[in-house]
Design a protein around this motif. Structure first.
Motif, PDB file in Angstrom:
ATOM      1  N   PRO A  13       0.833  -1.210   0.000  1.00  0.00           N
ATOM      2  CA  PRO A  13       0.000   0.000   0.000  1.00  0.00           C
ATOM      3  C   PRO A  13       0.869   1.261   0.000  1.00  0.00           C
ATOM      4  N   VAL A  14       0.402   2.302  -0.657  1.00  0.00           N
ATOM      5  CA  VAL A  14       1.123   3.574  -0.689  1.00  0.00           C
ATOM      6  C   VAL A  14       1.327   4.067   0.746  1.00  0.00           C
ATOM      7  N   GLY A  15       2.561   4.479   1.048  1.00  0.00           N
ATOM      8  CA  GLY A  15       2.891   4.983   2.375  1.00  0.00           C
ATOM      9  C   GLY A  15       3.267   3.902   3.377  1.00  0.00           C
ATOM     10  N   GLN A  16       3.421   2.661   2.908  1.00  0.00           N
ATOM     11  CA  GLN A  16       3.735   1.563   3.822  1.00  0.00           C
ATOM     12  C   GLN A  16       4.900   0.735   3.297  1.00  0.00           C
ATOM     13  N   GLY A  17       5.292  -0.253   4.096  1.00  0.00           N
ATOM     14  CA  GLY A  17       6.367  -1.156   3.718  1.00  0.00           C
ATOM     15  C   GLY A  17       5.916  -2.591   3.809  1.00  0.00           C
ATOM     16  N   ARG A  18       6.709  -3.466   3.209  1.00  0.00           N
ATOM     17  CA  ARG A  18       6.447  -4.903   3.268  1.00  0.00           C
ATOM     18  C   ARG A  18       7.781  -5.620   3.306  1.00  0.00           C
ATOM     19  N   ALA A  19       7.881  -6.653   4.135  1.00  0.00           N
ATOM     20  CA  ALA A  19       9.115  -7.430   4.236  1.00  0.00           C
ATOM     21  C   ALA A  19       9.075  -8.607   3.267  1.00  0.00           C
ATOM     22  N   TYR A  20      10.220  -8.873   2.641  1.00  0.00           N
ATOM     23  CA  TYR A  20      10.388  -9.991   1.730  1.00  0.00           C
ATOM     24  C   TYR A  20      11.593 -10.803   2.189  1.00  0.00           C
ATOM     25  N   ALA A  21      11.514 -12.114   2.065  1.00  0.00           N
ATOM     26  CA  ALA A  21      12.660 -12.983   2.323  1.00  0.00           C
ATOM     27  C   ALA A  21      13.451 -13.107   1.028  1.00  0.00           C
ATOM     28  N   VAL A  22      14.720 -12.699   1.070  1.00  0.00           N
ATOM     29  CA  VAL A  22      15.573 -12.694  -0.124  1.00  0.00           C
ATOM     30  C   VAL A  22      16.936 -13.267   0.246  1.00  0.00           C
ATOM     31  N   ASP A  23      17.275 -14.391  -0.341  1.00  0.00           N
ATOM     32  CA  ASP A  23      18.593 -15.007  -0.125  1.00  0.00           C
ATOM     33  C   ASP A  23      18.967 -15.095   1.351  1.00  0.00           C
ATOM     34  N   GLY A  24      18.047 -15.546   2.181  1.00  0.00           N
ATOM     35  CA  GLY A  24      18.322 -15.715   3.597  1.00  0.00           C
ATOM     36  C   GLY A  24      18.258 -14.451   4.428  1.00  0.00           C
ATOM     37  N   ARG A  25      17.845 -13.355   3.838  1.00  0.00           N
ATOM     38  CA  ARG A  25      17.721 -12.080   4.545  1.00  0.00           C
ATOM     39  C   ARG A  25      16.286 -11.608   4.492  1.00  0.00           C
ATOM     40  N   GLN A  26      15.964 -10.712   5.390  1.00  0.00           N
ATOM     41  CA  GLN A  26      14.691 -10.013   5.345  1.00  0.00           C
ATOM     42  C   GLN A  26      14.962  -8.617   4.794  1.00  0.00           C
ATOM     43  N   ILE A  27      14.277  -8.260   3.719  1.00  0.00           N
ATOM     44  CA  ILE A  27      14.423  -6.950   3.082  1.00  0.00           C
ATOM     45  C   ILE A  27      13.072  -6.246   3.145  1.00  0.00           C
ATOM     46  N   ALA A  28      13.068  -5.006   3.620  1.00  0.00           N
ATOM     47  CA  ALA A  28      11.841  -4.206   3.665  1.00  0.00           C
ATOM     48  C   ALA A  28      11.804  -3.300   2.445  1.00  0.00           C
ATOM     49  N   VAL A  29      10.704  -3.357   1.695  1.00  0.00           N
ATOM     50  CA  VAL A  29      10.504  -2.476   0.548  1.00  0.00           C
ATOM     51  C   VAL A  29       9.384  -1.513   0.915  1.00  0.00           C
ATOM     52  N   PHE A  30       9.655  -0.225   0.737  1.00  0.00           N
ATOM     53  CA  PHE A  30       8.709   0.830   1.080  1.00  0.00           C
ATOM     54  C   PHE A  30       8.195   1.493  -0.190  1.00  0.00           C
ATOM     55  N   ARG A  31       6.893   1.696  -0.253  1.00  0.00           N
ATOM     56  CA  ARG A  31       6.266   2.414  -1.372  1.00  0.00           C
ATOM     57  C   ARG A  31       5.855   3.778  -0.825  1.00  0.00           C
ATOM     58  N   LEU A  32       6.609   4.788  -1.190  1.00  0.00           N
ATOM     59  CA  LEU A  32       6.380   6.129  -0.659  1.00  0.00           C
ATOM     60  C   LEU A  32       5.152   6.771  -1.286  1.00  0.00           C
ATOM     61  N   ARG A  33       4.710   7.840  -0.687  1.00  0.00           N
ATOM     62  CA  ARG A  33       3.486   8.512  -1.149  1.00  0.00           C
ATOM     63  C   ARG A  33       3.607   9.062  -2.566  1.00  0.00           C
ATOM     64  N   LEU A  51      11.333  -3.183  10.592  1.00  0.00           N
ATOM     65  CA  LEU A  51      11.323  -1.867   9.939  1.00  0.00           C
ATOM     66  C   LEU A  51      10.194  -1.719   8.931  1.00  0.00           C
ATOM     67  N   ALA A  52       9.750  -2.801   8.306  1.00  0.00           N
ATOM     68  CA  ALA A  52       8.647  -2.701   7.337  1.00  0.00           C
ATOM     69  C   ALA A  52       7.370  -2.189   8.002  1.00  0.00           C
ATOM     70  N   ASP A  53       7.258  -2.345   9.324  1.00  0.00           N
ATOM     71  CA  ASP A  53       6.088  -1.863  10.071  1.00  0.00           C
ATOM     72  C   ASP A  53       6.272  -0.454  10.612  1.00  0.00           C
ATOM     73  N   GLY A  54       7.430   0.154  10.353  1.00  0.00           N
ATOM     74  CA  GLY A  54       7.717   1.484  10.882  1.00  0.00           C
ATOM     75  C   GLY A  54       7.002   2.587  10.128  1.00  0.00           C
ATOM     76  N   LEU A  55       6.981   3.759  10.760  1.00  0.00           N
ATOM     77  CA  LEU A  55       6.417   4.953  10.126  1.00  0.00           C
ATOM     78  C   LEU A  55       7.431   5.518   9.152  1.00  0.00           C
ATOM     79  N   THR A  56       6.950   5.946   7.968  1.00  0.00           N
ATOM     80  CA  THR A  56       7.840   6.506   6.956  1.00  0.00           C
ATOM     81  C   THR A  56       7.358   7.878   6.532  1.00  0.00           C
TER      82      THR A  56
END
Length: 123
Positions: A13-33, A51-56
């Motif tokens: 969703p716009v203004g939020q983040g989502r965590a993805y599992a990538v090569d054994g790591r957790q990566i947060a991708v944020f979609r800014l406004r 961090l994907a649940d943090g305020l941006t």
């Protein structure tokens, strides 16, 4: 450098983040406004906050556990001299599919972030 396909940009969703599992790591991708994307390590090094649940806003994400603040472009902790998180190059192509770029080699923590808008244009 490896490019990894994560899925449709509409999954974030716009203004939020989502965590993805990538090569054994957790990566947060944020979609800014403004529709642009940013990507950081998803786990705060302070106490493991998601961090994907943090305020941006347009420049930073705030860890939801203890308020550590990270620059969305560089991953640097901006409120103190705390440890940084890695930043990653991320963009969405013309079909709306998210692509993450990760460097490989002796120092994968240095993933110079090249952020692009949700339609592939550089900021």
């Amino acid at each position: 450098m490896t490019e990894i396909t994560l899925g449709p940009v509409e999954d974030i969703p716009v203004g939020q983040g989502r965590a993805y599992a990538v090569d054994g790591r957790q990566i947060a991708v944020f979609r800014l406004r403004d529709g642009s994307l940013r990507a950081l390590d998803a786990v705060c090094p302070h106490r493991g906050g998601p961090l994907a649940d943090g305020l941006t806003d347009a420049e930073v994400v705030v860890c939801p556990l203890h308020g550590f603040t990270y620059d969305l472009q560089t991953g640097a902790e901006v409120a103190s001299d705390g440890p940084a998180v890695s930043a990653y190059a991320v963009h969405a192509d013309d079909t709306g599919t998210i692509h993450l770029r990760m460097e490989q080699g002796p120092n994968p923590e240095r993933n110079g972030a090249l952020s692009q808008s949700s339609r592939g244009r550089s900021l």
